[in-house]
Design a protein around this motif. Structure first.
Motif, mmCIF file in Angstrom:
data_model
loop_
_atom_site.group_PDB
_atom_site.id
_atom_site.type_symbol
_atom_site.label_atom_id
_atom_site.label_comp_id
_atom_site.label_asym_id
_atom_site.label_seq_id
_atom_site.Cartn_x
_atom_site.Cartn_y
_atom_site.Cartn_z
ATOM 1 N N ALA A 495 0.836 -1.207 0.000
ATOM 2 C CA ALA A 495 0.000 0.000 0.000
ATOM 3 C C ALA A 495 0.870 1.257 0.000
ATOM 4 O O ALA A 495 0.579 2.227 -0.712
ATOM 5 C CB ALA A 495 -0.930 -0.009 1.213
ATOM 6 N N LEU A 496 1.935 1.253 0.790
ATOM 7 C CA LEU A 496 2.844 2.403 0.812
ATOM 8 C C LEU A 496 3.511 2.601 -0.539
ATOM 9 O O LEU A 496 3.639 3.731 -1.032
ATOM 10 C CB LEU A 496 3.904 2.203 1.898
ATOM 11 C CG LEU A 496 3.467 2.441 3.346
ATOM 12 C CD1 LEU A 496 4.569 2.022 4.313
ATOM 13 C CD2 LEU A 496 3.103 3.912 3.561
ATOM 14 N N VAL A 497 3.944 1.512 -1.167
ATOM 15 C CA VAL A 497 4.598 1.604 -2.470
ATOM 16 C C VAL A 497 3.642 2.169 -3.507
ATOM 17 O O VAL A 497 4.005 3.021 -4.323
ATOM 18 C CB VAL A 497 5.117 0.213 -2.913
ATOM 19 C CG1 VAL A 497 5.580 0.253 -4.364
ATOM 20 C CG2 VAL A 497 6.262 -0.238 -2.012
ATOM 21 N N ASN A 498 2.403 1.714 -3.482
ATOM 22 C CA ASN A 498 1.406 2.140 -4.474
ATOM 23 C C ASN A 498 0.645 3.399 -4.078
ATOM 24 O O ASN A 498 -0.262 3.828 -4.789
ATOM 25 C CB ASN A 498 0.411 1.002 -4.728
ATOM 26 C CG ASN A 498 1.073 -0.208 -5.349
ATOM 27 O OD1 ASN A 498 1.980 -0.082 -6.163
ATOM 28 N ND2 ASN A 498 0.633 -1.396 -4.966
ATOM 29 N N LYS A 499 0.987 3.950 -2.875
ATOM 30 C CA LYS A 499 0.377 5.189 -2.397
ATOM 31 C C LYS A 499 -1.154 5.068 -2.331
ATOM 32 O O LYS A 499 -1.904 5.882 -2.883
ATOM 33 C CB LYS A 499 0.797 6.379 -3.265
ATOM 34 C CG LYS A 499 2.290 6.644 -3.230
ATOM 35 C CD LYS A 499 2.684 7.804 -4.112
ATOM 36 C CE LYS A 499 4.153 8.127 -3.948
ATOM 37 N NZ LYS A 499 5.023 7.003 -4.261
ATOM 38 N N ARG A 500 -1.606 4.021 -1.655
ATOM 39 C CA ARG A 500 -3.031 3.791 -1.457
ATOM 40 C C ARG A 500 -3.268 3.421 0.006
ATOM 41 O O ARG A 500 -2.336 3.020 0.710
ATOM 42 C CB ARG A 500 -3.525 2.653 -2.357
ATOM 43 C CG ARG A 500 -2.862 1.307 -2.090
ATOM 44 C CD ARG A 500 -3.531 0.174 -2.854
ATOM 45 N NE ARG A 500 -2.841 -1.096 -2.680
ATOM 46 C CZ ARG A 500 -2.972 -1.890 -1.626
ATOM 47 N NH1 ARG A 500 -3.772 -1.526 -0.623
ATOM 48 N NH2 ARG A 500 -2.310 -3.030 -1.550
ATOM 49 N N PRO A 501 -4.482 3.542 0.490
ATOM 50 C CA PRO A 501 -4.762 3.139 1.874
ATOM 51 C C PRO A 501 -4.606 1.623 2.037
ATOM 52 O O PRO A 501 -4.972 0.849 1.157
ATOM 53 C CB PRO A 501 -6.222 3.575 2.087
ATOM 54 C CG PRO A 501 -6.504 4.548 0.996
ATOM 55 C CD PRO A 501 -5.655 4.158 -0.160
ATOM 56 N N ALA A 502 -4.062 1.223 3.162
ATOM 57 C CA ALA A 502 -3.913 -0.206 3.450
ATOM 58 C C ALA A 502 -5.238 -0.783 3.928
ATOM 59 O O ALA A 502 -6.037 -0.116 4.587
ATOM 60 C CB ALA A 502 -2.836 -0.423 4.507
#
Length: 557
Positions: A495-502
């Motif tokens: 999620a951090l890599v793809n810049k989305r909420p986990a």
């Protein structure tokens, strides 16, 4: 002869590529993973290179043991063939019948029909060529034409090329550019470090039936020194040392016996003092000559720059921190003016700059100097007597080598030692220090140059190495059977890599598997939906907050 004396049931140091003795160092695991990935659904060419004796053939034999049952394999060991001979050999390996004195077209038609039938029956076909650096360019082109047979989703013939580093140079030829573009995975196998040599020797002894250490620590150090980390040379040295120990009825094997084995196997081994002073003297002469040449040219450049300094400052927007560079390379934008005198002055400055850049390229053939620059960016330093990766490990860092391009390096955003080539295919090494838009600050020796992406793409060989500081101890792998805590960590990291909420997970679900496979594809990893060692390293490279970066921006382009 000595097996009973040492409690062995086999010869542990035979130089035959026996997969039973396969030692999977981190490098060999990466090589095997790249080969396996290259045999994925898309097919095409896979490239494995390495110095003589580093274990390329053994890796390929290990790969053969892992190939699915629905795969027909052709293995060519002697590639010094013509196009007609290569196709005939391929037919022999695959059991394709052909008549006397066949033509090139007849063999090609027979192979094409075989590949189509295999595909219709749900079977794959793989061609592995060892010592591929001996392939002629016209034979490589014939191979490329064979791989033209394909469906909408995959090639019907998959080719693995295994060879020495000269193979990389061969594939850079202009007439082979179409083949080079079809390489879906490539890996360069490096020698083992000292710790790996110790584990390698112990592994082979254990496979042969002895579970107690047989070589002292100093003996392992001597083995690494004399073999350079090359497994084949290590085998030869160990074999000779065991013979000496047997003759003297002596256990364990010490460094003196290894040193004597090196003399017998490799010839006369000079003492360090014999080699040090000639090397130092030669180095001093080169430095004196280089400094004189540089100062002479620098004087000319300064005179030219003084003439148009005001105009250049007003009309050219240059990257920040230009005070850190010795000279700007010719690939940086230069001011455009209608005045003939100023154009001539600028042209002279460009030519002088290019001479300085070319001279720096010629003087950057030692990779240790490049790593010294990389260590400096981490506020670390090389350690005499240790390889760069060993020195990094001693100081809490880890090495990571990867094949890629401009975007691979910029995506990771770490300073990197890059393997470069000039117009004559001579290898030199640099350090990417900083990035600003489409320009990078490249360090060659003690000098730094701003160069643009076009210049870098023309000189980059595809291999780069970085240093990084792992934030935590990595698990061996994360898969469907892993604990919920590890599965949630994987979800949070992606999620951090793809810049989305986990998401909050209760199990390793299909969405997580798809996200993981997408990440693996982006980084040339086998998209198997299992977060193995290489996948976890890639994730940690993204997530680590330690050490320098090429750009302060969090955007990884």
């Amino acid at each position: 002869m000595y097996k009973a004396f040492y409690g062995l049931n086999d010869n542990p140091f035979s130089i035959a590529p026996n997969p039973h003795y396969m030692f999977l160092s981190d490098r060999h695991r990466e090589a095997l993973a790249h080969l396996t990935y290259g045999l994925g659904e898309t097919g095409g060419f896979v490239l494995l290179t390495g110095e003589v004796g580093t274990g390329k053939t053994t890796v390929s034999r290990c790969l053969l043991q892992q190939i699915p049952d629905n795969t027909d394999t052709a293995f060519i060991l002697n590639p010094s063939l013509t196009e007609l001979e290569l196709l005939a050999t391929l037919c022999d390996e695959l059991g394709i019948q052909y008549g006397d004195n066949p033509t090139l077209k007849q063999l090609t038609d027979l192979i094409s029909q075989y590949l189509l039938n295999n595909h219709k029956n749900g079977r794959n076909t793989v061609l592995i060529i060892d010592e591929a650096q001996h392939l002629r360019s016209e034979v490589l082109e014939q191979l490329r034409l064979l791989t033209n047979l394909e469906t909408n989703t995959k090639k019907l013939l998959q080719v693995i090329l295994i060879g020495q580093p000269e193979l990389q140079q061969l594939l850079k030829r202009q007439d082979l550019r179409q083949l080079a573009q079809r390489i879906t995975a490539r890996y360069h196998l490096l020698p083992l470090n000292k710790d790996e040599i110790g584990l390698y020797v112990l592994h082979r002894l254990q496979v042969a039936g002895r579970h107690e250490p047989l070589f002292t620590r100093k003996a392992i150090t001597a083995l690494h020194k004399h073999s350079g980390g090359i497994p084949r040379l290590t085998n030869l040295l160990c074999e000779r040392a065991l013979m000496a120990g047997y003759g003297q009825a002596k256990v364990p094997i010490d460094h003196k016996m290894v040193n004597q084995a090196a003399v017998e196997v490799l010839g006369n081994i000079d003492t360090p003092s014999d080699k040090r002073w000639p090397f130092v003297a030669a180095t001093v002469l080169v430095l004196v000559f280089g400094l004189s040449f540089y100062l002479f040219n620098r004087s000319a450049i300064d005179n030219n720059f003084n003439v148009n300094a005001a105009t250049a400052n007003n009309t050219t927007q240059q990257p920040e921190n230009t005070n850190t560079t010795t000279v700007l390379s010719s690939v940086t934008n230069l001011p455009i003016t209608t005045e003939t005198q100023q154009v001539q002055t600028t042209t002279a400055a460009v030519n002088a700059q290019q001479q300085i850049l070319n001279q720096a390229m010629l003087q950057s053939s030692n990779i240790d100097n490049a790593f010294a620059g990389l260590f400096g960016l981490w506020n670390k330093q090389p350690i005499i007597g240790l390889s760069a990766c060993q020195a990094a490990q001693q100081q809490g860092l880890a090495c990571y080598q990867q094949q890629g391009n401009w975007y691979s390096i910029m995506r990771l955003n770490y300073p990197a030692v890059v393997y470069l080539q000039d117009a004559q295919a001579n290898v030199f090494y640099g350090v990417i220090v900083e990035r600003q838009a489409e320009q990078i600050l490249l360090q060659l020796g003690e000098q730094q140059f701003w160069v643009n992406k076009d210049w870098f793409d023309r000189h980059f060989s595809g291999t780069f190495e970085i240093l990084w500081q792992p934030d935590s101890v990595l698990p061996r792998e994360i898969s469907l059977s892993s604990s919920l805590g590890q599965v949630q960590w994987l979800e949070n990291s992606l999620a951090l890599v793809n810049k989305r909420p986990a998401r909050l997970l209760t199990q390793f679900d299909s969405d997580l598997e798809q996200q993981l496979m997408q990440f693996q594809r982006q980084h040339g990893l086998k998209p198997d939906g299992i977060a193995g060692n290489q996948t976890l390293v890639q994730l940690n490279l993204y997530l680590s907050q330690q050490g320098p970066r090429l750009s302060a921006s969090e955007e990884r382009n």
